[in-house]
Design an enzyme around this catalytic site. Sequence first.
Site, PDB file in Angstrom:
ATOM      1  N   CYS A 135      -7.306  16.067  40.874  1.00  0.00           N
ATOM      2  CA  CYS A 135      -6.873  15.553  41.058  1.00  0.00           C
ATOM      3  C   CYS A 135      -6.644  15.278  42.701  1.00  0.00           C
ATOM      4  O   CYS A 135      -6.191  15.245  43.351  1.00  0.00           O
ATOM      5  CB  CYS A 135      -4.545  15.118  40.503  1.00  0.00           C
ATOM      6  SG  CYS A 135      -4.386  13.670  41.430  1.00  0.00           S
ATOM      7  N   CYS A 138      -3.956  12.909  44.820  1.00  0.00           N
ATOM      8  CA  CYS A 138      -2.971  14.027  45.210  1.00  0.00           C
ATOM      9  C   CYS A 138      -3.744  14.975  46.186  1.00  0.00           C
ATOM     10  O   CYS A 138      -2.649  15.763  46.706  1.00  0.00           O
ATOM     11  CB  CYS A 138      -2.528  14.945  43.206  1.00  0.00           C
ATOM     12  SG  CYS A 138      -2.619  14.158  42.007  1.00  0.00           S
ATOM     13  N   ASP A 139      -4.649  15.326  45.899  1.00  0.00           N
ATOM     14  CA  ASP A 139      -4.993  16.857  46.890  1.00  0.00           C
ATOM     15  C   ASP A 139      -5.874  16.444  47.768  1.00  0.00           C
ATOM     16  O   ASP A 139      -6.341  17.408  48.999  1.00  0.00           O
ATOM     17  CB  ASP A 139      -5.852  17.975  46.073  1.00  0.00           C
ATOM     18  CG  ASP A 139      -4.751  18.894  45.264  1.00  0.00           C
ATOM     19  OD1 ASP A 139      -3.263  18.711  45.271  1.00  0.00           O
ATOM     20  OD2 ASP A 139      -4.668  18.797  44.322  1.00  0.00           O
TER      21      ASP A 139
END
Length: 312
Positions: A135, A138-139
């Site tokens: 992701c 997300c990261d």
Amino acid sequence: MEKFKFDTVILGGGPAGFSAGIYAARGAVSTAIVDISMLGGQPSNYLELENYPAMKRIGGYDLMEKFEEHADMFGVQKFPMQEIESVDLLSNPKVIKTKEAEFEAKTVIIATGASPMKLGVKGEQEFVGRGVSYCAVCDGSFYQDKVVAVVGGGNSAVEEAMYLTKFASKVYLIHRRNELRADKIIQQRAFNNEKMEFVWDSVVEEINGTDTVENVVLKNVKTGEFSNLKIDGIFPYIGMNPNVENINGQIEQDSRGFIITDETMKTSVDGVYAIGDVRNTPLRQVITAASDGAIGAVYAVKYIETLKEVTV
Ligand code: NAP
């Protein structure tokens, strides 16, 4: 444990599930959406969409919020964060048991979507959360001024690689062929991005590091040569597997597990429909998921009406 009875239970609250919810509830049948996590599905993690008609350009999360508000308007009941224990599609009514509740339903609409495929190489599992991520949204911010690699040549790989260029100093895109599968407009943007570097005809053989990822071993599939690429993180985006854990064996599926439906989204089991990414479909987009949802729900409502005729 709470017990509920609905005409239709929709498993999964992504674009397919919400669309089905809207159509089912407007068909005057009691409708619930049950999801194992937060509602919104995969698009909630997309940075931006620019191919959902009439929206021109919209954040994935914002679009899914609109889907949810629309379903709320028609009284669709929502049960997020349900840990599913079993799904019995063959009984009548059908029964879904979660850790928190039991649902009985005349029809079930499966909209559970799909999850990222794994590379299946040494080091992948070991370094999840320490350099291996599925992701970028997300990261990505953990990789400020670092060097990362994305694997794959589809829309997801190329779009997420582009997103990572906001943070990383360099983004390698490792693809097993010398031509991308992604839409041409997306490809063009990536080719014009100076932080992107393409590694063609190559597959990842190993992911190595000590505490976190430090390098990957690549194999050139044309020459058979191996090489080392120094990176700080790797994001595999090589496609999706259907989320069918609780459904397997009850229903007709293809060799990869995707659910087979007819053009009304009906599965091999009466009263059970499958919509969106979880079904055997040629295109996995928000618009096609929403379209599947409309068709599946309309036919689920028709099926519920035939049940009433039988009991009269
Ligand atoms: P995809 O289109 O199936 O692409 C998967 C990519 O990974 C392909 O390039 C494939 O290579 C490669 N691949 C597959 N298995 C591999 C392996 N074992 N090792 C190395 N590479 C491998 O998957 P996706 O990009 O996740 O997209 C899924 C669906 O969502 C598609 O329909 C896509 O159009 C859609 N989507 C749309 C948008 C958008 O419109 N904005 C954004 C994201 C996703 P080959 O090309 O050689 O097969």
